[in-house]
Design a protein around this motif. Sequence first.
Motif, PDB file in Angstrom:
ATOM      1  N   TRP A 167      -7.220   4.937   3.644  1.00  0.00           N
ATOM      2  CA  TRP A 167      -7.103   6.326   4.093  1.00  0.00           C
ATOM      3  C   TRP A 167      -8.323   7.122   3.639  1.00  0.00           C
ATOM      4  CZ3 TRP A 167      -2.652  10.066   2.211  1.00  0.00           C
ATOM      5  CH2 TRP A 167      -2.811  11.321   2.818  1.00  0.00           C
ATOM      6  N   VAL A 183      -5.152  12.646  -1.001  1.00  0.00           N
ATOM      7  CA  VAL A 183      -5.043  11.254  -0.556  1.00  0.00           C
ATOM      8  C   VAL A 183      -4.280  10.447  -1.589  1.00  0.00           C
ATOM      9  CG1 VAL A 183      -6.327   9.149  -0.003  1.00  0.00           C
ATOM     10  CG2 VAL A 183      -7.150  11.366   0.824  1.00  0.00           C
ATOM     11  N   SER A 241      -0.270   9.772  -1.252  1.00  0.00           N
ATOM     12  CA  SER A 241       0.151   8.378  -1.084  1.00  0.00           C
ATOM     13  C   SER A 241       1.264   8.020  -2.048  1.00  0.00           C
ATOM     14  CB  SER A 241      -1.052   7.450  -1.295  1.00  0.00           C
ATOM     15  OG  SER A 241      -2.018   7.629  -0.292  1.00  0.00           O
ATOM     16  N   TYR A 271      -5.473   9.618   8.313  1.00  0.00           N
ATOM     17  CA  TYR A 271      -4.283   8.908   7.848  1.00  0.00           C
ATOM     18  C   TYR A 271      -3.715   8.044   8.967  1.00  0.00           C
ATOM     19  CZ  TYR A 271       0.437   7.988   6.188  1.00  0.00           C
ATOM     20  OH  TYR A 271       1.617   7.357   5.826  1.00  0.00           O
TER      21      TYR A 271
END
Length: 204
Positions: A18, A155, A159, A189
């Motif tokens: 990502w 990110v 996650s 994403y």
Amino acid sequence: MALTFYTNPMSRGRIARWMLEEVGAPYETVVLDYATTMKAEPYLSINPMGKVPAIVHDGHVVTEGAAICAYLADAFPEAGLAPPLGERADYYRWMFFAAGPVDQAVTNKSLGVAPTGDQQRLAGYGHFDLMVDVLEKAVSASPYIAGASFSAADVYVGSQVAWGVMFGSLPKLPVFEEYLGRILSRPAYTRAGEIDDALIAQAA
């Protein structure tokens, strides 16, 4: 500069994927198998832990998901994924909170480990419910984890929250779902997920 990404699509390598898609720089992917190539040379020379993800950027090795996110944000500043230097307190604080206390608490809970009252003073996360309470406050304090703008910290933190909510290792709190609604709609994403899902399908 050469950029190589070592991963398995069914791993925390999805975090780094990502981040790589957010950065937008070209990279080569090397997919490793848990039982063989991940635990042997030449990969052990890159990460002696035999874990993924890892990146090699112009000869420099970076392992650990949070470190990869922070490194890529700095290596590719044009992507705008790190706040200015003078505004990085929350950025570093919450990225490494997720890499430390959140990860430790979730892992211990999944292993059936619950620290006693005395042990909570030794555990970096104290106890699981305390970690969840702090994380809930952190993601609700502003639109993104480090303020008004999306960053590499989202990110990594995002996650952790997404996996926790999906697999039941974190409670499905409304504040978590609202936060995920803001960050998981990003094109990078979606691209990253499509790449890794295609690799899983190919292997099957």
